[in-house]
Write a protein that holds these residues in place. Sequence first.
Motif, PDB file in Angstrom:
ATOM      1  N   ASP A   1      11.939 -14.990 -14.070  1.00  0.00           N
ATOM      2  CA  ASP A   1      13.228 -15.564 -14.447  1.00  0.00           C
ATOM      3  C   ASP A   1      14.277 -15.430 -13.350  1.00  0.00           C
ATOM      4  O   ASP A   1      15.281 -16.144 -13.368  1.00  0.00           O
ATOM      5  N   HIS A   2      14.069 -14.507 -12.401  1.00  0.00           N
ATOM      6  CA  HIS A   2      15.115 -14.208 -11.421  1.00  0.00           C
ATOM      7  C   HIS A   2      14.505 -14.027 -10.029  1.00  0.00           C
ATOM      8  O   HIS A   2      13.353 -14.383  -9.794  1.00  0.00           O
ATOM      9  N   ARG A   3      15.286 -13.448  -9.117  1.00  0.00           N
ATOM     10  CA  ARG A   3      14.797 -13.149  -7.770  1.00  0.00           C
ATOM     11  C   ARG A   3      13.703 -12.088  -7.836  1.00  0.00           C
ATOM     12  O   ARG A   3      13.752 -11.176  -8.659  1.00  0.00           O
ATOM     13  N   TRP A   4      12.738 -12.200  -6.922  1.00  0.00           N
ATOM     14  CA  TRP A   4      11.635 -11.252  -6.911  1.00  0.00           C
ATOM     15  C   TRP A   4      11.144 -11.039  -5.484  1.00  0.00           C
ATOM     16  O   TRP A   4      11.435 -11.835  -4.576  1.00  0.00           O
ATOM     17  N   ILE A   5      10.404  -9.961  -5.299  1.00  0.00           N
ATOM     18  CA  ILE A   5       9.713  -9.690  -4.044  1.00  0.00           C
ATOM     19  C   ILE A   5       8.324  -9.178  -4.390  1.00  0.00           C
ATOM     20  O   ILE A   5       8.157  -8.409  -5.344  1.00  0.00           O
ATOM     21  N   LEU A   6       7.320  -9.648  -3.650  1.00  0.00           N
ATOM     22  CA  LEU A   6       5.926  -9.269  -3.894  1.00  0.00           C
ATOM     23  C   LEU A   6       5.317  -8.782  -2.591  1.00  0.00           C
ATOM     24  O   LEU A   6       5.478  -9.422  -1.545  1.00  0.00           O
ATOM     25  N   ARG A   7       4.635  -7.651  -2.664  1.00  0.00           N
ATOM     26  CA  ARG A   7       3.977  -7.079  -1.492  1.00  0.00           C
ATOM     27  C   ARG A   7       2.509  -6.833  -1.826  1.00  0.00           C
ATOM     28  O   ARG A   7       2.193  -6.285  -2.884  1.00  0.00           O
ATOM     29  N   VAL A   8       1.616  -7.231  -0.920  1.00  0.00           N
ATOM     30  CA  VAL A   8       0.182  -6.986  -1.070  1.00  0.00           C
ATOM     31  C   VAL A   8      -0.242  -6.029   0.036  1.00  0.00           C
ATOM     32  O   VAL A   8       0.047  -6.265   1.214  1.00  0.00           O
ATOM     33  N   LYS A   9      -0.943  -4.953  -0.356  1.00  0.00           N
ATOM     34  CA  LYS A   9      -1.327  -3.904   0.580  1.00  0.00           C
ATOM     35  C   LYS A   9      -2.752  -3.441   0.271  1.00  0.00           C
ATOM     36  O   LYS A   9      -3.284  -3.725  -0.807  1.00  0.00           O
ATOM     37  N   PRO A  10      -3.361  -2.684   1.178  1.00  0.00           N
ATOM     38  CA  PRO A  10      -4.646  -2.059   0.844  1.00  0.00           C
ATOM     39  C   PRO A  10      -4.490  -1.082  -0.316  1.00  0.00           C
ATOM     40  O   PRO A  10      -3.415  -0.501  -0.521  1.00  0.00           O
ATOM     41  N   LEU A  11      -5.562  -0.878  -1.074  1.00  0.00           N
ATOM     42  CA  LEU A  11      -5.513   0.097  -2.161  1.00  0.00           C
ATOM     43  C   LEU A  11      -5.098   1.475  -1.657  1.00  0.00           C
ATOM     44  O   LEU A  11      -4.439   2.239  -2.371  1.00  0.00           O
ATOM     45  N   ALA A  12      -5.478   1.793  -0.426  1.00  0.00           N
ATOM     46  CA  ALA A  12      -5.181   3.108   0.136  1.00  0.00           C
ATOM     47  C   ALA A  12      -3.690   3.334   0.346  1.00  0.00           C
ATOM     48  O   ALA A  12      -3.276   4.443   0.692  1.00  0.00           O
ATOM     49  N   ALA A  13      -2.858   2.302   0.143  1.00  0.00           N
ATOM     50  CA  ALA A  13      -1.410   2.452   0.266  1.00  0.00           C
ATOM     51  C   ALA A  13      -0.750   2.746  -1.075  1.00  0.00           C
ATOM     52  O   ALA A  13       0.474   2.879  -1.144  1.00  0.00           O
ATOM     53  N   ALA A  14      -1.531   2.852  -2.148  1.00  0.00           N
ATOM     54  CA  ALA A  14      -0.960   3.152  -3.467  1.00  0.00           C
ATOM     55  C   ALA A  14      -0.416   4.577  -3.488  1.00  0.00           C
ATOM     56  O   ALA A  14      -0.805   5.433  -2.684  1.00  0.00           O
ATOM     57  N   ARG A  15       0.479   4.838  -4.417  1.00  0.00           N
ATOM     58  CA  ARG A  15       1.020   6.193  -4.536  1.00  0.00           C
ATOM     59  C   ARG A  15      -0.076   7.174  -4.914  1.00  0.00           C
ATOM     60  O   ARG A  15      -0.954   6.868  -5.723  1.00  0.00           O
ATOM     61  N   ARG A  16       0.005   8.364  -4.348  1.00  0.00           N
ATOM     62  CA  ARG A  16      -0.960   9.415  -4.633  1.00  0.00           C
ATOM     63  C   ARG A  16      -0.546  10.171  -5.886  1.00  0.00           C
ATOM     64  O   ARG A  16       0.626  10.511  -6.051  1.00  0.00           O
ATOM     65  N   LEU A  17      -1.503  10.466  -6.725  1.00  0.00           N
ATOM     66  CA  LEU A  17      -1.245  11.286  -7.906  1.00  0.00           C
ATOM     67  C   LEU A  17      -1.510  12.738  -7.529  1.00  0.00           C
ATOM     68  O   LEU A  17      -2.662  13.178  -7.444  1.00  0.00           O
ATOM     69  N   GLU A  18      -0.429  13.467  -7.295  1.00  0.00           N
ATOM     70  CA  GLU A  18      -0.499  14.876  -6.918  1.00  0.00           C
ATOM     71  C   GLU A  18       0.658  15.605  -7.580  1.00  0.00           C
ATOM     72  O   GLU A  18       1.789  15.100  -7.587  1.00  0.00           O
ATOM     73  N   GLY A  19       0.397  16.787  -8.116  1.00  0.00           N
ATOM     74  CA  GLY A  19       1.474  17.574  -8.702  1.00  0.00           C
ATOM     75  C   GLY A  19       2.145  16.831  -9.842  1.00  0.00           C
ATOM     76  O   GLY A  19       1.503  16.391 -10.791  1.00  0.00           O
ATOM     77  N   THR A  20       3.467  16.666  -9.739  1.00  0.00           N
ATOM     78  CA  THR A  20       4.246  15.950 -10.750  1.00  0.00           C
ATOM     79  C   THR A  20       4.770  14.655 -10.160  1.00  0.00           C
ATOM     80  O   THR A  20       5.315  14.640  -9.058  1.00  0.00           O
ATOM     81  N   LEU A  21       4.597  13.576 -10.891  1.00  0.00           N
ATOM     82  CA  LEU A  21       4.965  12.243 -10.419  1.00  0.00           C
ATOM     83  C   LEU A  21       5.757  11.540 -11.514  1.00  0.00           C
ATOM     84  O   LEU A  21       5.366  11.559 -12.683  1.00  0.00           O
ATOM     85  N   HIS A  22       6.890  10.929 -11.137  1.00  0.00           N
ATOM     86  CA  HIS A  22       7.707  10.165 -12.076  1.00  0.00           C
ATOM     87  C   HIS A  22       7.573   8.673 -11.769  1.00  0.00           C
ATOM     88  O   HIS A  22       7.348   8.278 -10.623  1.00  0.00           O
ATOM     89  N   GLY A  23       7.751   7.844 -12.769  1.00  0.00           N
ATOM     90  CA  GLY A  23       7.718   6.409 -12.549  1.00  0.00           C
ATOM     91  C   GLY A  23       8.326   5.653 -13.712  1.00  0.00           C
ATOM     92  O   GLY A  23       8.738   6.233 -14.725  1.00  0.00           O
ATOM     93  N   TYR A  24       8.364   4.340 -13.544  1.00  0.00           N
ATOM     94  CA  TYR A  24       8.973   3.447 -14.538  1.00  0.00           C
ATOM     95  C   TYR A  24       8.202   2.139 -14.528  1.00  0.00           C
ATOM     96  O   TYR A  24       8.220   1.413 -13.541  1.00  0.00           O
ATOM     97  N   GLY A  25       7.467   1.878 -15.608  1.00  0.00           N
ATOM     98  CA  GLY A  25       6.707   0.645 -15.682  1.00  0.00           C
ATOM     99  C   GLY A  25       5.278   0.812 -15.206  1.00  0.00           C
ATOM    100  O   GLY A  25       4.806   1.922 -14.922  1.00  0.00           O
ATOM    101  N   PRO A  26       4.542  -0.287 -15.083  1.00  0.00           N
ATOM    102  CA  PRO A  26       3.126  -0.232 -14.710  1.00  0.00           C
ATOM    103  C   PRO A  26       2.951   0.181 -13.252  1.00  0.00           C
ATOM    104  O   PRO A  26       3.769  -0.156 -12.398  1.00  0.00           O
TER     105      PRO A  26
END
Length: 435
Positions: free
Chosen positions: A326-351
């Motif tokens: 519905d509005h402005r957006w930005i999309l980035r495609v990267k290797p899977l290895a660039a995903a955030r690491r799950l270590e310790g405590t992690l916060h987020g919002y959404g998928p």
Amino acid sequence: MGHTVRGSWVPSVALRVGAGNVEVSALLLGADGRVRGDADMVFEGQPVHPSGAVRHEEASLVVELGAVEAAVERIVVAGSAGGGVLSAVAPDGEAVVACTVTGGPDALAVVLAEFFRESGGWKAVEGGRGYASGLAGLVTAYGVDVAEEEPAAVAGPVPLTGVAKVPGQAPPVAGAPAAWEPVGAQPGATAGEPVGALFAPPVVGGPLPVAAAAGQVAAPAPPGPFPPADRPYELVEGWEFGPVFEPFVVEGRGNDVIQLDDRVGDGPVLVEVAQEGRGYLGLFTLDRRNRDETDFLLNDLLPEFRGSTFAQVPKGRPLRMRLAADHRWILRVKPLAAARRLEGTLHGYGPELLVYRGGGADLRVDFQGSPEDGRGYAGIQSYGVEGRTGGRLPAMDLLLNEIGPLRQTVPVPRGPQLLHLRAEGAWTFTVQELD
């Protein structure tokens, strides 16, 4: 508001289906007109289909037709009453289906409507078949195995055999204290900002507080400038699964079609998306015939959307995606290895798509719920990729599949793992590896 007629086309979007005060349920049917198992019935006691495509929320259903598995040919909407006024409402508020259904004077349950596939899309038709034997008789006709101890004629949800519902945390009630606090926080402490958030600086200032009283829902923190800055581009050391390439970035407004160039090899890739403001955002891969694939990548109404997922680059042709926004957006495609690491405590919002490389662990999940109504869906799928360097993702394991605010602990297998989180709100993960 129109009335359905046989063969009315309906959009493949998230529809809220209800019939006033009538309790509704859904049956997902295969080509033989029967459920594949008890999990194909969605009702109050079993509120989420394993695919996540159909959910039961507050006496109504959320049916995401674009996410329905290919093996499902029809979806029957049933009501635990002799009839009712059925409506199916699209995300923009338009009623795409509306009809009055009566099952007859002796009916205790009725088929209110059916959705069925045709020519690559979905159509709807009003129901009307009544069952004097109640909901138990109705669902049995479609292959559901009803528990023997339950009487045949009932006017409410039917207990099913072989169904194990993991209890979640109920929404807060009027006058009750907030049910959620960040892991490790002192009582009454203010939540901190996400650590290493998907986009930096974080657009949402940490997990959102759950409303303390019914009907009160906290709003996200004011957003920063758009587009949000990218995280530093770092690959997980030792990660071998999926193609490696320089990031692909595109910006736009409204609907668009995005095609990756030939520098991206075949295999799964990370897709990060952000949208400005409040509105719908959907992302779908396109097949060889330039039509939507069966499964959606993203399908959300979160305000100030920030999320990530994965897409499969096909062999021998470029990845093409349809983005609905519905509005402005930005999309980035990267290797899977660039995903955030799950270590310790992690916060987020959404998928979000996360990489986990530790040993077997217990994962503490604190899910805030939707900022719109305090409920919302939270699901986690895990993919073990040890020893894999390319190709498609292996079969997934479902770790979490819940509606509403919750605080639970789920087991995570030894890494390397991809964890695919679908969340309609703020969340906190805390990993405790096993000795």
